[in-house]
Design an enzyme around this catalytic site. Sequence first.
Site, PDB file in Angstrom:
ATOM      1  CE  LYS A   1      23.484  43.800  73.221  1.00 33.14           C
ATOM      2  NZ  LYS A   1      22.997  43.080  74.433  1.00 33.14           N
TER       3      LYS A   1
HETATM    4  O1  G3P Z   1      21.392  40.277  75.816  1.00 38.44           O
HETATM    5  C1  G3P Z   1      20.936  39.876  74.754  1.00 38.44           C
HETATM    6  C2  G3P Z   1      20.222  38.459  74.894  1.00 38.44           C
HETATM    7  O2  G3P Z   1      21.304  37.642  75.389  1.00 38.44           O
HETATM    8  C3  G3P Z   1      18.985  38.277  75.687  1.00 38.44           C
HETATM    9  O3  G3P Z   1      18.692  37.063  75.891  1.00 38.44           O
HETATM   10  O4  G3P Z   1      17.434  35.376  77.315  1.00 38.44           O
HETATM   11  O5  G3P Z   1      16.585  37.656  77.024  1.00 38.44           O
HETATM   12  O6  G3P Z   1      16.509  36.247  75.287  1.00 38.44           O
HETATM   13  P1  G3P Z   1      17.095  36.542  76.406  1.00 38.44           P
END
Ligand code: G3P
Length: 217
Positions: free
Chosen positions: A83
């Site tokens: 990633k």
């Molecule tokens: O891993 C990337 C993403 O899914 C993060 O989500 O909830 O931290 O905005 P969030």
Amino acid sequence: MQLFLDTTDTAVLRDLVSTGLVDGVTTNPTLIAKSGRPMLEVIAEICALTEGPVSAEVAAVDAKTMVAEGTKLAAVAPNVVVKVPLTREGLVATGEFARQGIQTNVTLCFSAAQALMAAKAGATFVSPFIGRLDDHGADGMELIHEIRAIYDNYGFDTEILAASVRNPAHVTAAALAGADCATIPPSVFLDLFKHPLTDKGLEQFLSDWAKTGQSIL
Ligand code: G3P
């Protein structure tokens, strides 16, 4: 649509993988920090729990170090997806990984222009952050529609991985918009099974069945 779990909690993961409905896992530096464990150890354990893609994120900001880190992460297991952030340096690294046959997930995508660049760089997955765009006052789902149209216009095979998903409505909207995959927190995964009418209907069926005094087995 593939469903990935966005977690480093291996106990939760082990439980949810048993449903047969988990297609892969994504992680990020925040989730690694939350696990309190060494990254390579957690990634190896997750890779043993699923045959699907497991995203492991680099921590460098320059392409050369990203490639070195990603090469090390990719050596942990064959299903590791490296990633990288959607930056100029990240896309240089993505191109290098593509030439080496290493799968990538280009993360922190917030615009269709960025998604176009990720696809041109040869990304395996691109991760538009739906929830964070919504939080920002924009329309996260509109971004999925735009990326779908652009990728279809030009035949890009980069998969759209809806990320920063906060609720079941995000999942269904992403599916309708043509996202190839969504990565979701375990709590949202569990919510996807639920509907109050299912509970009510089952309660009625079980009550009526009990009245028959029968047993199928
Ligand atoms: O891993 C990337 C993403 O899914 C993060 O989500 O909830 O931290 O905005 P969030």
